[in-house]
Design a protein around this motif. Structure first.
Motif, PDB file in Angstrom:
ATOM      1  N   GLU A  73       0.851  -1.193   0.000  1.00 54.92           N
ATOM      2  CA  GLU A  73       0.000   0.000   0.000  1.00 54.92           C
ATOM      3  C   GLU A  73       0.887   1.244   0.000  1.00 54.92           C
ATOM      4  O   GLU A  73       1.641   1.473   0.935  1.00 54.92           O
ATOM      5  N   TRP A  74       0.782   2.055  -1.062  1.00 59.96           N
ATOM      6  CA  TRP A  74       1.666   3.219  -1.196  1.00 59.96           C
ATOM      7  C   TRP A  74       0.896   4.525  -1.329  1.00 59.96           C
ATOM      8  O   TRP A  74       1.484   5.576  -1.569  1.00 59.96           O
ATOM      9  N   GLY A  75      -0.421   4.494  -1.172  1.00 56.98           N
ATOM     10  CA  GLY A  75      -1.227   5.685  -1.403  1.00 56.98           C
ATOM     11  C   GLY A  75      -0.865   6.860  -0.512  1.00 56.98           C
ATOM     12  O   GLY A  75      -0.787   7.998  -0.970  1.00 56.98           O
ATOM     13  N   SER A  76      -0.640   6.612   0.762  1.00 56.29           N
ATOM     14  CA  SER A  76      -0.377   7.696   1.709  1.00 56.29           C
ATOM     15  C   SER A  76       1.102   7.916   1.968  1.00 56.29           C
ATOM     16  O   SER A  76       1.457   8.710   2.837  1.00 56.29           O
ATOM     17  N   LEU A  77       1.979   7.252   1.222  1.00 56.75           N
ATOM     18  CA  LEU A  77       3.415   7.298   1.502  1.00 56.75           C
ATOM     19  C   LEU A  77       3.964   8.720   1.400  1.00 56.75           C
ATOM     20  O   LEU A  77       4.601   9.231   2.334  1.00 56.75           O
ATOM     21  N   PHE A  78       3.736   9.378   0.261  1.00 55.41           N
ATOM     22  CA  PHE A  78       4.242  10.746   0.096  1.00 55.41           C
ATOM     23  C   PHE A  78       3.584  11.701   1.086  1.00 55.41           C
ATOM     24  O   PHE A  78       4.225  12.637   1.582  1.00 55.41           O
ATOM     25  N   GLY A  79       2.305  11.491   1.363  1.00 47.99           N
ATOM     26  CA  GLY A  79       1.617  12.369   2.294  1.00 47.99           C
ATOM     27  C   GLY A  79       2.178  12.321   3.692  1.00 47.99           C
ATOM     28  O   GLY A  79       2.218  13.334   4.397  1.00 47.99           O
ATOM     29  N   VAL A  80       2.615  11.133   4.135  1.00 48.97           N
ATOM     30  CA  VAL A  80       3.184  10.996   5.475  1.00 48.97           C
ATOM     31  C   VAL A  80       4.520  11.718   5.579  1.00 48.97           C
ATOM     32  O   VAL A  80       4.817  12.378   6.573  1.00 48.97           O
ATOM     33  N   VAL A  81       5.324  11.621   4.530  1.00 49.91           N
ATOM     34  CA  VAL A  81       6.703  12.106   4.596  1.00 49.91           C
ATOM     35  C   VAL A  81       6.841  13.556   4.151  1.00 49.91           C
ATOM     36  O   VAL A  81       7.492  14.371   4.817  1.00 49.91           O
ATOM     37  N   ALA A  89       5.690  15.240  -6.718  1.00 49.97           N
ATOM     38  CA  ALA A  89       5.610  14.667  -5.372  1.00 49.97           C
ATOM     39  C   ALA A  89       4.353  15.132  -4.651  1.00 49.97           C
ATOM     40  O   ALA A  89       3.673  14.350  -3.969  1.00 49.97           O
ATOM     41  N   ILE A  90       4.018  16.401  -4.807  1.00 51.43           N
ATOM     42  CA  ILE A  90       2.821  16.943  -4.159  1.00 51.43           C
ATOM     43  C   ILE A  90       1.555  16.322  -4.753  1.00 51.43           C
ATOM     44  O   ILE A  90       0.623  15.950  -4.028  1.00 51.43           O
ATOM     45  N   LEU A  91       1.516  16.193  -6.069  1.00 49.50           N
ATOM     46  CA  LEU A  91       0.359  15.556  -6.710  1.00 49.50           C
ATOM     47  C   LEU A  91       0.225  14.098  -6.279  1.00 49.50           C
ATOM     48  O   LEU A  91      -0.895  13.607  -6.079  1.00 49.50           O
ATOM     49  N   ALA A  92       1.362  13.417  -6.123  1.00 48.57           N
ATOM     50  CA  ALA A  92       1.321  12.027  -5.656  1.00 48.57           C
ATOM     51  C   ALA A  92       0.744  11.949  -4.253  1.00 48.57           C
ATOM     52  O   ALA A  92      -0.036  11.040  -3.932  1.00 48.57           O
ATOM     53  N   ALA A  93       1.123  12.907  -3.399  1.00 48.03           N
ATOM     54  CA  ALA A  93       0.611  12.913  -2.029  1.00 48.03           C
ATOM     55  C   ALA A  93      -0.892  13.186  -2.008  1.00 48.03           C
ATOM     56  O   ALA A  93      -1.653  12.512  -1.298  1.00 48.03           O
ATOM     57  N   ILE A  94      -1.334  14.182  -2.772  1.00 45.40           N
ATOM     58  CA  ILE A  94      -2.757  14.513  -2.805  1.00 45.40           C
ATOM     59  C   ILE A  94      -3.566  13.379  -3.421  1.00 45.40           C
ATOM     60  O   ILE A  94      -4.619  12.986  -2.906  1.00 45.40           O
ATOM     61  N   PHE A  95      -3.092  12.856  -4.544  1.00 45.11           N
ATOM     62  CA  PHE A  95      -3.770  11.740  -5.207  1.00 45.11           C
ATOM     63  C   PHE A  95      -3.844  10.524  -4.277  1.00 45.11           C
ATOM     64  O   PHE A  95      -4.889   9.850  -4.207  1.00 45.11           O
ATOM     65  N   GLY A  96      -2.755  10.261  -3.560  1.00 43.84           N
ATOM     66  CA  GLY A  96      -2.737   9.118  -2.650  1.00 43.84           C
ATOM     67  C   GLY A  96      -3.714   9.270  -1.511  1.00 43.84           C
ATOM     68  O   GLY A  96      -4.393   8.302  -1.119  1.00 43.84           O
ATOM     69  N   ASN A  97      -3.838  10.495  -0.963  1.00 39.33           N
ATOM     70  CA  ASN A  97      -4.780  10.722   0.130  1.00 39.33           C
ATOM     71  C   ASN A  97      -6.226  10.592  -0.330  1.00 39.33           C
ATOM     72  O   ASN A  97      -7.082  10.108   0.409  1.00 39.33           O
TER      73      ASN A  97
END
Length: 525
Positions: free
Chosen positions: A300-308, A501-509
């Motif tokens: 599960e990698w959806g929230s990975l960028f958001g956490v960091v 990276a920001i889009l990955a974090a938002i998309f993941g959340n």
């Protein structure tokens, strides 16, 4: 410029643009702002009167005296930087490692660490390009830098974004600290913690006194971190933990950055000691790298960028620190050292926590503070949470006040009201309620992404186009990227990476649950 309510404001230099000493001659360039924001800079023809030379010497001496009272050395600089970097994300990393895997999580931490450091160095270099500020002798705040290069409108926009960004982080930290104190009281104080509960019904508002302790939680709830203070109570809560947080940290928020640096040193030492304690205790629990709960690639990698990503927001402290630091404190050394140390702590604590606790909660401290892993671990977690999260609250307030008052936008008293009293006296209404928590979380994500990553890089790119000054901060050292074209290319690459990276974090959340379900279905097939 607005006058401070008492004394001299921490962000109002008495003498500006003090030149360098050449043998026995010191040149002082006076620069102050008229009511219409026009700069007045008297210049001489080289034949200065005796009175003028005397004023120069007196101004230089007084400026040196003022400067010596506001300087922060290497230890204070490292403490402020590391404490700004090592925030609540460390608490979620063991769970993140178990879900997202060893390799992806470690790579994201390293990537964000490098990106954050480069954003900080670019912001420092941009601030140094303002005339007369190559040695950071002028008081240039985050928004003030934007006003110089992009005008008054960008100044107002960044003031609003900076205030919203730091206030979201500050309110969340105050609430988290209050919950930590309530958790501690619920375990160690007879009768537990108490709170005033405010509820609105059809007949009006009802106020009652309620109590909470660990007797209401099962062993399973404590291990999984589900034993949270006052979780099942509706309405708003003013708890004992919040009152204690208010009494301890609000006075610190009224200090200037120099005074706060001494407190941050204490937090830095506590961080190192408790982190070492965690490492030892994790090994005692039994670290299993082979058959443990951490896989190489995760599921599960959806929230990975958001956490960091949004915990590497050191850039918000950079402008204020540059003005307050000692002249011999090297900017790249502090930024690189603090970033590497913080990333190392993230990786070590995350990996060891994930491999030693099979049922770790999303917030590691909720499991550790319950006592399910022993009294020593519980005390270590309580001290860590109180100091590391708690000391971030006054630092956030100080940085917000300095950005508001240092530019002359509001008076020192008004800045204290907005940056200190507003978050500290109103955050208790957010103690309960998942909707408010989500709002603060999303606010932090959106505002922090702009303030900490996108805007500093955009400003650096714009400053490179309009200013040909020499580089004051070695951004890419030891690599040689000195030509204007190569710097523009490097900045554009960094900007693209930051946006992705920001889009990955938002998309993941947003789509985290859908991504997890998709991965689960792929595993079945």
């Amino acid at each position: 410029m607005n006058s401070p309510s008492s004394g001299t404001s921490e962000r109002t230099p008495l003498i500006r643009n003090v030149g360098s000493t050449n043998d026995n001659i010191r040149t002082v360039n006076f620069s102050y702002t008229n009511g219409d924001d026009s700069k007045i800079s008297p210049t001489g023809d080289g034949k200065k009167s005796f009175l003028h030379l005397s004023l120069q010497r007196s101004a230089s001496t007084f400026s040196d005296a003022v400067s010596s009272m506001r300087r922060i050395g290497y230890l204070g600089s490292m403490s402020i930087a590391v404490n700004s970097l090592t925030g609540p994300a460390m608490l979620a990393l063991p769970d993140t490692y178990q879900r997202s895997g060893l390799i992806p999580t470690t790579l994201v931490i390293i990537f964000v660490c490098i990106l954050s450091a480069l954003c900080c160095l670019h912001m420092s270099n941009t601030i140094s390009k303002i005339p007369g500020n190559s040695n950071f002798t002028n008081d240039i705040g985050f928004s003030e830098c934007f006003r110089y290069f992009w005008g008054q409108r960008s100044f107002m926009y960044t003031q609003l974004l900076f205030f919203c960004c730091i206030t979201c982080l500050n309110v969340s930290s105050i609430v988290d600290t209050a919950q930590v104190v309530d958790t501690f009281l619920g375990h160690w104080i007879p009768g537990g913690s108490a709170a005033m509960n405010f509820r609105w019904t059809e007949s009006g508002m009802h106020v009652r006194l309620i109590k909470w302790n660990y007797e209401t939680c099962s062993d399973e709830m404590m291990i999984t971190g589900e034993c949270v203070p006052f979780l099942d109570n509706n309405g708003m809560l003013f708890t004992m933990g919040y009152a204690i947080t208010l009494l301890i940290f609000l006075p610190m928020a009224l200090m200037d950055l120099k005074e706060n640096a001494a407190v941050q040193v204490v937090g830095f030492i506590v961080l190192l000691v408790t982190s070492l304690g965690f490492i030892i205790l994790f090994f005692q629990e039994g670290v299993d790298f082979v058959d443990g709960d951490v896989s190489l690639w995760g599921t599960e990698w959806g929230s990975l960028f958001g956490v960091v990503l949004f915990n590497f927001a050191l850039v918000v402290a950079i402008p204020a620190w540059l003005y307050e630091k000692e002249p011999d404190v090297d900017v790249p050394t502090v930024v690189h050292s603090s970033s590497i140390l913080s990333a190392t702590l993230y990786i070590v604590i995350g990996v060891l926590g994930a491999t030693s606790m099979p049922y770790v909660s999303q917030n590691m401290l909720e499991s550790l503070m319950s006592g399910a892993f022993g009294t020593i671990m519980q005390l270590c977690a309580s001290v860590f949470a109180f100091f590391i999260i708690g000391l971030g609250c006054p630092l956030f307030s100080v940085l917000t006040r300095m950005n508001l008052a240092g530019s002359g936008l509001v008076s020192h008293r008004t800045a204290n009201g907005l940056a200190v009293y507003l978050p500290f006296l109103t955050s208790w209404v957010f103690y309960q309620g998942d909707a408010i928590t989500q709002l603060l979380s999303w606010g932090g994500i959106i505002f922090t992404s702009l303030i900490a990553f996108v805007l500093p890089l955009l400003l650096a790119l714009h400053a490179l186009d309009v200013c040909d000054d020499e580089i004051a901060v070695a951004v890419y050292s030891p690599f040689s990227i000195t030509t204007k074209k190569s710097q523009q290319t490097a900045l554009k690459v960094l900007l693209v990476l930051a946006v992705l990276a920001i889009l990955a974090a938002i998309f993941g959340n947003v789509f985290n649950d859908d991504i997890a379900s998709l991965v689960e279905q792929m595993d079945k097939h």
